[in-house]
Every structure is written in structure tokens, then in C-alpha cells.
Design a protein around this motif. Structure first.
Motif, PDB file in Angstrom:
ATOM      1  N   PHE A   1       0.790  -1.373   0.171  1.00  0.00           N
ATOM      2  CA  PHE A   1       0.186   0.051   0.107  1.00  0.00           C
ATOM      3  C   PHE A   1       0.854   1.417  -0.033  1.00  0.00           C
ATOM      4  N   GLN A   2       2.084   1.281   0.691  1.00  0.00           N
ATOM      5  CA  GLN A   2       2.974   2.402   0.474  1.00  0.00           C
ATOM      6  C   GLN A   2       3.290   2.689  -0.882  1.00  0.00           C
ATOM      7  N   LYS A   3       3.488   1.509  -1.651  1.00  0.00           N
ATOM      8  CA  LYS A   3       3.649   1.713  -3.158  1.00  0.00           C
ATOM      9  C   LYS A   3       2.447   2.154  -3.726  1.00  0.00           C
ATOM     10  N   LYS A   4       1.533   1.929  -3.479  1.00  0.00           N
ATOM     11  CA  LYS A   4       0.200   2.409  -4.257  1.00  0.00           C
ATOM     12  C   LYS A   4       0.131   3.763  -3.871  1.00  0.00           C
ATOM     13  N   VAL A   5       0.447   4.175  -2.792  1.00  0.00           N
ATOM     14  CA  VAL A   5       0.380   5.759  -2.382  1.00  0.00           C
ATOM     15  C   VAL A   5       1.522   6.489  -3.098  1.00  0.00           C
ATOM     16  N   LYS A   6       2.531   6.085  -2.965  1.00  0.00           N
ATOM     17  CA  LYS A   6       3.793   6.940  -3.415  1.00  0.00           C
ATOM     18  C   LYS A   6       3.816   7.018  -4.897  1.00  0.00           C
ATOM     19  N   ARG A   7       3.555   5.588  -5.496  1.00  0.00           N
ATOM     20  CA  ARG A   7       4.019   5.614  -6.935  1.00  0.00           C
ATOM     21  C   ARG A   7       2.787   5.625  -7.807  1.00  0.00           C
ATOM     22  N   GLU A   8       1.597   5.497  -7.113  1.00  0.00           N
ATOM     23  CA  GLU A   8       0.303   5.323  -8.128  1.00  0.00           C
ATOM     24  C   GLU A   8      -0.525   6.243  -7.501  1.00  0.00           C
ATOM     25  N   GLY A   9      -0.468   7.352  -6.447  1.00  0.00           N
ATOM     26  CA  GLY A   9      -1.345   8.046  -5.942  1.00  0.00           C
ATOM     27  C   GLY A   9      -2.748   7.690  -5.272  1.00  0.00           C
TER      28      GLY A   9
ATOM     29  N   THR B   1      -5.548   1.828  -9.246  1.00  0.00           N
ATOM     30  CA  THR B   1      -4.697   1.084  -8.168  1.00  0.00           C
ATOM     31  C   THR B   1      -5.422   0.221  -7.452  1.00  0.00           C
ATOM     32  N   VAL B   2      -6.768   0.677  -6.927  1.00  0.00           N
ATOM     33  CA  VAL B   2      -7.755   0.089  -5.977  1.00  0.00           C
ATOM     34  C   VAL B   2      -8.115  -1.128  -6.566  1.00  0.00           C
ATOM     35  N   TYR B   3      -8.226  -1.322  -7.915  1.00  0.00           N
ATOM     36  CA  TYR B   3      -8.512  -2.660  -8.403  1.00  0.00           C
ATOM     37  C   TYR B   3      -7.441  -3.597  -8.643  1.00  0.00           C
ATOM     38  N   ARG B   4      -6.186  -3.162  -8.284  1.00  0.00           N
ATOM     39  CA  ARG B   4      -5.155  -4.249  -8.790  1.00  0.00           C
ATOM     40  C   ARG B   4      -4.680  -4.737  -7.431  1.00  0.00           C
ATOM     41  N   VAL B   5      -5.391  -6.051  -7.236  1.00  0.00           N
ATOM     42  CA  VAL B   5      -5.160  -6.646  -5.970  1.00  0.00           C
ATOM     43  C   VAL B   5      -4.422  -7.897  -5.865  1.00  0.00           C
ATOM     44  N   LYS B   6      -3.907  -8.624  -7.221  1.00  0.00           N
ATOM     45  CA  LYS B   6      -3.290  -9.628  -7.344  1.00  0.00           C
ATOM     46  C   LYS B   6      -2.212  -9.669  -5.943  1.00  0.00           C
ATOM     47  N   SER B   7      -1.220  -8.635  -5.780  1.00  0.00           N
ATOM     48  CA  SER B   7      -0.354  -8.996  -4.800  1.00  0.00           C
ATOM     49  C   SER B   7      -0.707  -8.891  -3.376  1.00  0.00           C
ATOM     50  N   ILE B   8      -1.941  -8.353  -3.280  1.00  0.00           N
ATOM     51  CA  ILE B   8      -2.452  -8.355  -1.990  1.00  0.00           C
ATOM     52  C   ILE B   8      -2.983  -9.933  -1.552  1.00  0.00           C
ATOM     53  N   LEU B   9      -3.605 -10.535  -2.783  1.00  0.00           N
ATOM     54  CA  LEU B   9      -4.051 -11.777  -2.590  1.00  0.00           C
ATOM     55  C   LEU B   9      -3.085 -12.898  -2.307  1.00  0.00           C
TER      56      LEU B   9
ATOM     57  N   VAL C   1      -8.097   1.781   4.387  1.00  0.00           N
ATOM     58  CA  VAL C   1      -7.969   0.107   3.749  1.00  0.00           C
ATOM     59  C   VAL C   1      -8.176  -0.414   5.184  1.00  0.00           C
ATOM     60  N   LEU C   2      -8.718  -1.710   4.904  1.00  0.00           N
ATOM     61  CA  LEU C   2      -8.863  -2.853   6.001  1.00  0.00           C
ATOM     62  C   LEU C   2      -8.603  -4.196   5.245  1.00  0.00           C
ATOM     63  N   VAL C   3      -7.885  -5.056   6.118  1.00  0.00           N
ATOM     64  CA  VAL C   3      -7.677  -6.479   5.612  1.00  0.00           C
ATOM     65  C   VAL C   3      -7.793  -7.124   6.881  1.00  0.00           C
ATOM     66  N   ALA C   4      -8.741  -8.245   6.861  1.00  0.00           N
ATOM     67  CA  ALA C   4      -9.023  -9.028   8.248  1.00  0.00           C
ATOM     68  C   ALA C   4      -8.942 -10.467   7.630  1.00  0.00           C
ATOM     69  N   GLN C   5      -8.712 -11.406   8.775  1.00  0.00           N
ATOM     70  CA  GLN C   5      -8.830 -12.755   8.304  1.00  0.00           C
ATOM     71  C   GLN C   5      -9.165 -13.612   9.559  1.00  0.00           C
ATOM     72  N   LYS C   6     -10.161 -14.542   9.607  1.00  0.00           N
ATOM     73  CA  LYS C   6     -10.515 -15.308  10.776  1.00  0.00           C
ATOM     74  C   LYS C   6     -10.707 -14.366  12.117  1.00  0.00           C
TER      75      LYS C   6
ATOM     76  N   LYS D   1      -5.532   1.117   7.693  1.00  0.00           N
ATOM     77  CA  LYS D   1      -4.574   2.254   7.623  1.00  0.00           C
ATOM     78  C   LYS D   1      -5.390   3.487   6.810  1.00  0.00           C
ATOM     79  N   VAL D   2      -5.084   4.605   7.159  1.00  0.00           N
ATOM     80  CA  VAL D   2      -5.675   5.749   6.458  1.00  0.00           C
ATOM     81  C   VAL D   2      -4.336   6.363   5.556  1.00  0.00           C
ATOM     82  N   PHE D   3      -4.835   7.011   4.379  1.00  0.00           N
ATOM     83  CA  PHE D   3      -3.755   7.256   3.717  1.00  0.00           C
ATOM     84  C   PHE D   3      -4.461   8.526   2.851  1.00  0.00           C
ATOM     85  N   GLY D   4      -3.897   9.716   3.169  1.00  0.00           N
ATOM     86  CA  GLY D   4      -4.455  10.992   2.521  1.00  0.00           C
ATOM     87  C   GLY D   4      -5.575  12.084   2.993  1.00  0.00           C
ATOM     88  N   MET D   5      -6.210  12.819   2.044  1.00  0.00           N
ATOM     89  CA  MET D   5      -6.999  13.710   2.579  1.00  0.00           C
ATOM     90  C   MET D   5      -8.565  13.365   2.095  1.00  0.00           C
ATOM     91  N   ALA D   6      -9.442  13.916   3.205  1.00  0.00           N
ATOM     92  CA  ALA D   6     -10.872  13.610   3.024  1.00  0.00           C
ATOM     93  C   ALA D   6     -11.243  14.819   1.797  1.00  0.00           C
TER      94      ALA D   6
END
Length: 406
Positions: A67-75, A379-387, A80-85, A92-97
Motif C-alpha cells: 500500500f505504501q507503493k500504491k500511495v507513493k507511486r500510484e497516487g 490501483t484500487v482494483y489491482r489486488v493480485k499482490s494483496i491476494l 484500507v482494512l484487511v482481516a482474516q478469521k 490504515k488511512v492514507f491522504g485527504m478527505a
């Protein structure tokens, strides 16, 4: 006197005998007053074990790198929230409202984002709730609820699975909407359909065609069945019972719930209101990452709807690409292979006027990814690396790395 003493001794002896032979009373059990959803939460003593088992700390570090890469390189700008079981791994929060010079404001966890087409998951579940309660049937015709609806041969399940063949209201009434002073709502769109009868896209149930008209009509059906405005039905039957205190529909006329509402941006330009902002069911819900985690927990339990009913929503019914992309009732899904009957992934994306959103989960591995962005960004829809991080293997390689389809 002596007789009285003997009688007393006999009475005491009999009482002692009864006391010795009777079963000891069971200790009183304390009633469990927790709600169904509270019972889903793992005990504090189990959380540490779960975190170790799923390698939560390692995944959190890897996710932060992504996500740091998504912020710094892709804007990327959003939450974001990721949870399991039952354990939140990454949040985490990134940026401005707001990027306005006079109103610059940072995002926080209570920031509310327009979910765009992700709202369809709520519309579908509202319909299935009425179905489970016996208030409608999936093969009911639209005319049963909206008598002057001009397109025949369309039933509820066709609307849910985008197989109605209806014309898309946003294109059909592009000229009409610019001539009215008050932006149209669902009822006005239905009147326009009845009056002008634009040509349908296809015959009912002939093919899949993703179309916001379907979910606008479904929200209108919910209103007619329940005799409640759609926003009130959602609040009373979904948002409040699930504890989703920061979730509301755009048509709700209550300024207090608009606190912490964000605005959509393209770059640093705020996207102005749209002609169709008051048309709901296909879009219009505002929410937070934490509330959407509650939504995920509800969908994967028997607390909101029975698992049998939810399973119907996650059954592939419209094959966009057989075995790859499918649509059920209000949810997209991907199968592991063309012969699979159970989806490997269930998800829905959203885009509307600067907002980019994603709600993605793996039922078997019990993890969910929620990404809410208020500045248009693919970049929101690019999830392959997350999965790949969440599954700790390369199995997610079956995916394309860009799921920009709503």
C-alpha cells in the motif's frame, strides 16, 4: 416428654437421610446475553493464537509495503482494512478527505466514502431478506409490484443477476434529465420508463449485461413491498441491526449523518454533483472500512440471513467469462476452474464520480479486503499482490492484475 424427644430425634434423622440421598443442586448458569454478532468475535485469549497461525504480523508488514507503493507511486488516496478469521491484520488511512484549499482535511477511520456500485451488495441482500421472509418470490414479475412497468417477462432474479435486458436509464434519459430542475429519483425514472418506453437492450434472460437500471428497479420494489423509503428500510433492517453506525444512503435527509462525509476527486478537482445522485439501489450508500467489515461478518454468518440464502447470492448465474468472471445476486465471483460450483473469490467493485472502491473476500480462507478511495485511481482494483500475501502462495496468479469492471 420422652415421646416428644424421640419424635424430634426421628425427624432430624429422617431429614439427614433425605439430605444425604438427594442429588446436589446444579449450579445456576448465567444466561449469555451477547448478540449473535458479538458471539462471532474470538475471545481475547484466542486472538494471539489466531494471529500466530495466520502469520498476521508478517502479512501486515507485507501489506504495508504494497500500500505504501500504491500511495507513493500510484497516487492512492483512501482507507484500507484487511482481516482474516475474525482478526484485523491491517487497517490504515492514507491522504485527504478534502483537497480544497479552504477545507483541507485529513482522512480518518470514520471518514465515509460513496461505495458506488458496491452498494448493489446491500440492495441484493435487502431483496433476499424479503424473499427469506416470504414477502416476495424470486420469480415474481416486476409488474406484481410496479403495475405500469412497460417491460414484460422480467422477474426479480433476472434483475438481481443483470439478465433483464432493460435499457440503461442513464443513457435512455440523457436529454430528459438536463431539462428538469429537480434531479430525478427512482420514481421519476420509473415514470419516464412508462411514458417513453425506450428500446430494451435485449430480450429477458437472453444474456448478461451489467446495468444499473436493474438495481434501481430492485430498490423500488423493496419500497413497494415494505412501504418504506429505501433509506429507511436499509437503516431499520440492515444498518442499525448490524451496528453500522457510520453508514447511510445519499437520499437520507439528516445532516447529522453527513458528518465525516468525503467528496470524490479526479486529481485535485472535486467532482460536482451528478444528475443521477438521487437514483439509488445501484449506488448511493456511504460507509467506512470498519462498517464494511461488519457487513462481511454478517454475510458469513447466520446472524443476518441464513447461509442457505446467502449461498444463492454467491451462485454463478451470468458468465461474463466462464470460470473466470461470473455474477450472482449482487456479487461478482471467480471460480477456481470452469467445473467448480463454489466461488474461490467473491467481490464487488465500484466507481462513481471520483470514488473507487473494492470489497473482496475468499470464503474458504476467511479473509476480506476493503479498499475505499475518494480520488479516482485504478490501483484500487489491482489486488493480485494483496491476494498472494493473504494466501501465502502463488495461487492468486490465476487473476488478472486489474479488475476495473464495476
Amino acid at each position: 416428654m420422652r415421646g416428644t424427644i424421640y419424635q424430634t430425634i426421628a425427624f432430624i434423622s429422617l431429614g439427614s437421610l433425605i439430605a444425604c440421598t438427594s442429588k446436589p443442586s446444579k449450579p445456576k448458569t448465567v444466561a449469555d446475553t451477547r448478540s449473535c454478532f458479538e458471539k462471532l468475535e474470538p475471545d481475547a485469549k484466542d486472538i494471539t493464537k489466531i494471529r500466530e497461525k495466520i502469520h498476521a504480523d508478517q502479512k501486515a508488514w507485507q501489506l504495508d509495503t504494497v500500500f505504501q507503493k500504491k500511495v507513493k507511486r500510484e497516487g492512492f488516496n483512501g482507507n484500507v482494512l484487511v482481516a482474516q478469521k475474525g482478526v484485523v491484520i491491517y487497517r490504515k488511512v492514507f491522504g485527504m478527505a478534502s483537497f480544497d484549499r479552504k477545507m483541507k482535511d485529513s482522512l480518518h477511520f470514520d471518514s465515509k466514502f460513496q461505495l458506488a456500485s458496491m452498494s448493489k451488495t446491500f440492495t441484493a441482500m435487502a431483496v433476499l431478506k424479503l424473499y427469506e421472509e416470504g414477502k416476495l418470490k424470486l420469480d415474481d414479475s416486476v409488474q406484481k409490484f410496479i403495475p405500469d412497468f412497460p417491460y414484460h417477462g422480467i422477474d426479480v432474479k433476472m434483475l438481481l443477476s443483470h439478465r433483464s435486458g432493460l435499457p440503461y436509464y442513464a443513457y435512455a434519459f440523457d436529454d430528459s434529465v438536463r431539462k428538469v430542475r429537480i434531479p430525478p429519483d427512482n420514481n421519476q425514472i420509473l415514470k419516464w420508463f412508462a411514458q417513453s418506453r425506450p428500446k430494451p437492450y435485449n430480450y429477458p434472460n437472453r444474456s448478461f449485461a451489467y446495468n444499473n437500471s436493474n438495481y434501481m428497479v430492485l430498490a423500488s420494489i423493496v419500497e413497494r413491498v415494505t412501504r418504506l423509503p429505501f433509506d429507511q428500510y436499509l437503516k431499520k433492517n440492515i444498518f442499525d441491526p448490524l451496528g453500522m453506525k457510520n453508514t447511510f444512503l445519499a437520499t437520507t435527509s439528516n445532516d447529522s449523518i453527513n458528518i465525516n462525509r468525503t467528496y470524490g476527486y479526479e486529481g485535485h478537482r472535486k467532482v460536482l454533483t451528478d444528475y443521477y445522485d438521487k437514483v439509488v439501489g445501484d449506488k448511493g450508500i456511504y460507509s467506512t472500512v470498519d462498517d464494511l467489515y461488519k457487513w462481511y461478518r454478517a454475510l458469513n454468518s447466520d446472524c443476518f440471513l441464513s447461509k442457505k440464502t446467502v449461498k444463492e447470492a454467491w451462485e454463478p448465474r451470468s458468465f461474463e467469462r466462464k470460470g473466470i468472471k461470473n455474477y450472482g445476486f449482487g456479487f461478482r465471483m471467480m471460480l477456481k476452474d470452469v467445473d467448480s460450483k463454489k466461488p474461490k473469490y467473491v467481490y464487488h467493485n465500484g466507481w462513481w464520480k471520483g470514488y473507487s472502491t473494492l470489497f473482496w473476500f475468499n470464503p474458504k480462507e476467511d479473509y476480506v479486503v476493503v479498499i475505499l478511495g475518494n480520488r479516482k485511481n485504478g490501483t484500487v482494483y489491482r489486488v493480485k499482490s494483496i491476494l498472494q500475501i493473504m494466501e501465502e502462495d502463488a495461487e492468486a496468479g490465476m487473476l488478472d492484475d486489474d479488475l476495473t469492471t464495476e
